[in-house]
Design a protein around this motif. Structure first.
Motif, PDB file in Angstrom:
ATOM      1  N   PHE A  40     109.134 -19.416  59.633  1.00 57.70           N
ATOM      2  CA  PHE A  40     109.376 -19.028  58.246  1.00 57.70           C
ATOM      3  C   PHE A  40     109.558 -17.515  58.096  1.00 57.70           C
ATOM      4  N   PRO A  41     108.776 -16.679  58.803  1.00 56.84           N
ATOM      5  CA  PRO A  41     109.045 -15.230  58.737  1.00 56.84           C
ATOM      6  C   PRO A  41     110.452 -14.864  59.183  1.00 56.84           C
ATOM      7  N   ALA A  42     111.004 -15.611  60.138  1.00 59.18           N
ATOM      8  CA  ALA A  42     112.381 -15.345  60.565  1.00 59.18           C
ATOM      9  C   ALA A  42     113.362 -15.655  59.442  1.00 59.18           C
ATOM     10  N   VAL A  43     113.106 -16.730  58.716  1.00 60.62           N
ATOM     11  CA  VAL A  43     113.966 -17.092  57.583  1.00 60.62           C
ATOM     12  C   VAL A  43     113.914 -15.997  56.516  1.00 60.62           C
ATOM     13  N   VAL A  44     112.713 -15.517  56.223  1.00 59.95           N
ATOM     14  CA  VAL A  44     112.570 -14.475  55.208  1.00 59.95           C
ATOM     15  C   VAL A  44     113.221 -13.176  55.671  1.00 59.95           C
ATOM     16  N   ALA A  45     113.058 -12.842  56.959  1.00 63.89           N
ATOM     17  CA  ALA A  45     113.697 -11.629  57.486  1.00 63.89           C
ATOM     18  C   ALA A  45     115.211 -11.721  57.344  1.00 63.89           C
ATOM     19  N   ARG A  92     101.545 -12.104  60.202  1.00 63.37           N
ATOM     20  CA  ARG A  92     102.859 -12.702  60.463  1.00 63.37           C
ATOM     21  C   ARG A  92     103.621 -12.985  59.174  1.00 63.37           C
ATOM     22  N   TYR A  93     102.906 -13.121  58.076  1.00 61.34           N
ATOM     23  CA  TYR A  93     103.548 -13.483  56.807  1.00 61.34           C
ATOM     24  C   TYR A  93     103.496 -12.334  55.800  1.00 61.34           C
ATOM     25  N   ALA A  94     103.322 -11.111  56.312  1.00 58.41           N
ATOM     26  CA  ALA A  94     103.169  -9.962  55.417  1.00 58.41           C
ATOM     27  C   ALA A  94     104.396  -9.758  54.539  1.00 58.41           C
ATOM     28  N   ILE A  95     105.581  -9.756  55.121  1.00 60.35           N
ATOM     29  CA  ILE A  95     106.805  -9.537  54.343  1.00 60.35           C
ATOM     30  C   ILE A  95     107.078 -10.715  53.420  1.00 60.35           C
ATOM     31  N   VAL A  96     106.794 -11.934  53.903  1.00 60.14           N
ATOM     32  CA  VAL A  96     106.994 -13.121  53.077  1.00 60.14           C
ATOM     33  C   VAL A  96     106.151 -13.022  51.803  1.00 60.14           C
ATOM     34  N   ALA A 149     123.338  -2.200  61.975  1.00 59.02           N
ATOM     35  CA  ALA A 149     122.244  -1.350  62.459  1.00 59.02           C
ATOM     36  C   ALA A 149     121.019  -1.507  61.560  1.00 59.02           C
ATOM     37  N   ILE A 150     121.132  -1.097  60.299  1.00 56.53           N
ATOM     38  CA  ILE A 150     119.973  -1.105  59.403  1.00 56.53           C
ATOM     39  C   ILE A 150     119.505  -2.529  59.120  1.00 56.53           C
ATOM     40  N   THR A 151     120.419  -3.396  58.707  1.00 59.48           N
ATOM     41  CA  THR A 151     120.012  -4.766  58.396  1.00 59.48           C
ATOM     42  C   THR A 151     119.558  -5.503  59.651  1.00 59.48           C
ATOM     43  N   ALA A 152     120.169  -5.186  60.794  1.00 66.42           N
ATOM     44  CA  ALA A 152     119.737  -5.823  62.047  1.00 66.42           C
ATOM     45  C   ALA A 152     118.316  -5.426  62.389  1.00 66.42           C
ATOM     46  N   ALA A 153     117.948  -4.193  62.086  1.00 67.94           N
ATOM     47  CA  ALA A 153     116.601  -3.721  62.398  1.00 67.94           C
ATOM     48  C   ALA A 153     115.539  -4.536  61.664  1.00 67.94           C
ATOM     49  N   ILE A 154     115.889  -5.057  60.487  1.00 64.38           N
ATOM     50  CA  ILE A 154     114.947  -5.895  59.746  1.00 64.38           C
ATOM     51  C   ILE A 154     114.621  -7.152  60.538  1.00 64.38           C
ATOM     52  N   CYS A 155     115.581  -7.638  61.319  1.00 63.96           N
ATOM     53  CA  CYS A 155     115.398  -8.860  62.097  1.00 63.96           C
ATOM     54  C   CYS A 155     114.800  -8.602  63.478  1.00 63.96           C
ATOM     55  N   MET A 156     114.459  -7.359  63.789  1.00 63.67           N
ATOM     56  CA  MET A 156     113.936  -7.009  65.112  1.00 63.67           C
ATOM     57  C   MET A 156     112.470  -6.636  65.110  1.00 63.67           C
ATOM     58  N   GLY A 157     111.843  -6.606  63.936  1.00 57.11           N
ATOM     59  CA  GLY A 157     110.477  -6.147  63.850  1.00 57.11           C
ATOM     60  C   GLY A 157     109.473  -7.197  64.283  1.00 57.11           C
ATOM     61  N   PRO A 158     108.245  -6.774  64.535  1.00 59.55           N
ATOM     62  CA  PRO A 158     107.206  -7.721  64.964  1.00 59.55           C
ATOM     63  C   PRO A 158     106.837  -8.745  63.902  1.00 59.55           C
ATOM     64  N   TYR A 166     115.589 -13.673  67.761  1.00 60.15           N
ATOM     65  CA  TYR A 166     117.012 -13.921  67.510  1.00 60.15           C
ATOM     66  C   TYR A 166     117.222 -14.830  66.306  1.00 60.15           C
ATOM     67  N   TRP A 167     116.195 -15.628  65.976  1.00 63.05           N
ATOM     68  CA  TRP A 167     116.346 -16.524  64.833  1.00 63.05           C
ATOM     69  C   TRP A 167     116.407 -15.761  63.510  1.00 63.05           C
ATOM     70  N   GLY A 168     115.856 -14.549  63.476  1.00 64.64           N
ATOM     71  CA  GLY A 168     115.959 -13.756  62.253  1.00 64.64           C
ATOM     72  C   GLY A 168     117.406 -13.447  61.914  1.00 64.64           C
ATOM     73  N   ALA A 169     118.170 -12.986  62.924  1.00 59.89           N
ATOM     74  CA  ALA A 169     119.588 -12.688  62.704  1.00 59.89           C
ATOM     75  C   ALA A 169     120.385 -13.970  62.491  1.00 59.89           C
ATOM     76  N   ALA A 170     119.992 -15.062  63.174  1.00 56.41           N
ATOM     77  CA  ALA A 170     120.697 -16.331  62.984  1.00 56.41           C
ATOM     78  C   ALA A 170     120.517 -16.834  61.549  1.00 56.41           C
ATOM     79  N   CYS A 171     119.305 -16.687  61.018  1.00 59.20           N
ATOM     80  CA  CYS A 171     119.065 -17.081  59.620  1.00 59.20           C
ATOM     81  C   CYS A 171     119.863 -16.202  58.660  1.00 59.20           C
ATOM     82  N   ALA A 172     119.961 -14.908  58.982  1.00 60.98           N
ATOM     83  CA  ALA A 172     120.795 -14.027  58.162  1.00 60.98           C
ATOM     84  C   ALA A 172     122.236 -14.512  58.174  1.00 60.98           C
ATOM     85  N   GLY A 173     122.703 -14.969  59.343  1.00 60.12           N
ATOM     86  CA  GLY A 173     124.053 -15.522  59.432  1.00 60.12           C
ATOM     87  C   GLY A 173     124.232 -16.714  58.508  1.00 60.12           C
ATOM     88  N   PHE A 174     123.218 -17.563  58.443  1.00 56.79           N
ATOM     89  CA  PHE A 174     123.284 -18.724  57.541  1.00 56.79           C
ATOM     90  C   PHE A 174     123.380 -18.269  56.086  1.00 56.79           C
TER      91      PHE A 174
END
Length: 396
Positions: A12-17, A171-175, A273-282, A292-300
């Motif tokens: 779920f954090p990957a989806v939110v990212a 793990r759910y801080a941003i969510v 660069a900037i938006t990708a960095a959001i999907c690379m954080g811990p 990688y699922w963070g960027a894949a979810c962004a693609g969706f």
């Protein structure tokens, strides 16, 4: 070696990212795309089609590249390139604008096929790449706390929610921070939806025209700005985060995508660069190989945005600016900290990294090229000079 593909890596954090990355991408620069398309003479319906095509293009490439390489590879339009088009395209027929897009995309594809860009990027030390990334993201961190002046109750509540969640549910801080921001903004009446109905716009094919003067006067600068201010920072972001993906295929695929979609308004598809960095954080996942699922979810989400390109602006514009600034900055805190740590870890490269960081963070713009490129140049030059061998003292 690529990690194995698994739907169990999807969290779920990957989806939110992924959602936050798309939110930041559209709200930060969609207005520039409107202006660029308008400068090319596109009608309101055509502009909606351009946004639809860009969303679909970024969705397909982000999904495909991220899942194939198992790395958070997010694509984006060239915001610096769009800004250049806003000032350069007025008076240029829209058919010639399409010709410019095709020409620049062809040059990017050529860079990927020949491997020239990859060879240039291999000469950049990782510390300088990390420093440049930290300089790019610094503004977002500052804006997060600068939003306290815009809307103190909303921003302060989101910061408190972030700290509490970071302490008890990291793990759910941003969510939880995003949910808290939406709830507070909603209850306080700060989310304003437009009364206009959502619209669907089909991309329209426009036959290109090629003019030597516009290709040289606009096409070449557009290519240079896109490579220097968008693709170079995007590749450096991946390297700074520790993802050793092949550069040339990325350039080839993104260049080919924009080359094929340019007649429909897909003027550029680049490495984000900037938006990708959001999907690379811990916060996305503790294991970097599963982010990688963070960027894949962004693609969706980009695909969904592409289906309603004409309406996406009014959807995102409903949210208060303070919420967007705060969630973007907090989502990037981990990436900023990690970048600074990698930039300063090697004492031999520390001074070059600091110079790259300061130039990038300064917002310097020379010859139409943004600060990220000049930060890389300044850092590399400093590194080369400080690495020169010293003269041995002459023995008497």
């Amino acid at each position: 070696m690529r990690p194995p593909f698994s739907f169990q890596h999807l969290t779920f954090p990957a989806v939110v990212a992924g959602f936050v990355a798309v939110l930041v991408g559209y709200t930060s620069s969609a207005a520039i795309i409107f202006q660029a398309a308008g400068a090319a003479g596109a009608s309101e319906l055509q502009i909606g089609g351009w946004l639809s095509m860009l969303g679909l293009a970024m969705g397909v490439t982000s999904l495909g590249l991220s899942l194939y390489y198992r790395a958070p590879i997010l694509t984006a339009w060239s915001t610096p390139g769009a800004a250049l088009l806003v000032t350069s395209l007025p008076g240029t027929p829209i058919a010639q604008a399409i010709g410019i897009f095709i020409f620049a995309s062809g040059l990017i594809f050529l860079c990927g096929v020949t491997g020239l860009f990859a060879r240039l990027m291999n000469y950049i030390p990782q510390a300088i790449s990390a420093a440049m990334l930290a300089g790019i993201l610094l503004r977002f961190g500052l804006d997060a706390f600068g939003a306290l002046k815009l809307n103190f109750p909303l921003t302060a509540s989101m910061c408190l929610a972030y700290l509490l969640a970071k302490r008890y549910l990291p793990r759910y801080a941003i969510v939880l921070t995003l949910v808290a921001g939406l709830l507070i903004a909603g209850f306080s009446g700060e989310i304003h939806f437009s009364h206009q109905p959502l619209r669907f716009a089909l991309p329209q094919f426009i036959a290109p025209e090629f003019s030597l003067s516009t290709l040289l006067g606009i096409g070449i600068p557009f290519f240079v700005v896109t490579m220097a201010s968008q693709n170079a920072p995007g590749i450096a972001t991946l390297k700074a985060a520790g993802y050793q993906v092949p550069i040339s295929p990325l350039m080839s695929w993104t260049g080919l995508a924009s080359l094929l979609l340019a007649p429909f308004g897909g003027f550029s598809v680049c490495i984000a660069a900037i938006t990708a960095a959001i999907c690379m954080g811990p916060d996305v996942h503790p294991d970097p190989q599963r982010r990688y699922w963070g960027a894949a979810c962004a693609g969706f989400f980009y695909l969904m945005a592409g289906l309603f390109g004409a309406a996406i602006g009014q959807l995102f514009s409903a949210l208060p600016p303070a919420l967007i600034h705060t969630i973007a900055g907090l989502a990037l805190l981990g990436t900023i900290a990690g970048s600074l740590q990698r930039a300063l870890a090697d004492e031999k490269q520390r001074e070059a990294a600091v110079i790259a960081f300061l130039i990038t963070a300064s917002g310097l713009s020379l010859l139409g090229v943004g600060a990220a490129f000049w930060g890389l140049v300044g850092g590399v030059i400093t590194h080369l000079i400080l690495s020169l061998p010293k003269k041995k003292p002459v023995e008497v």
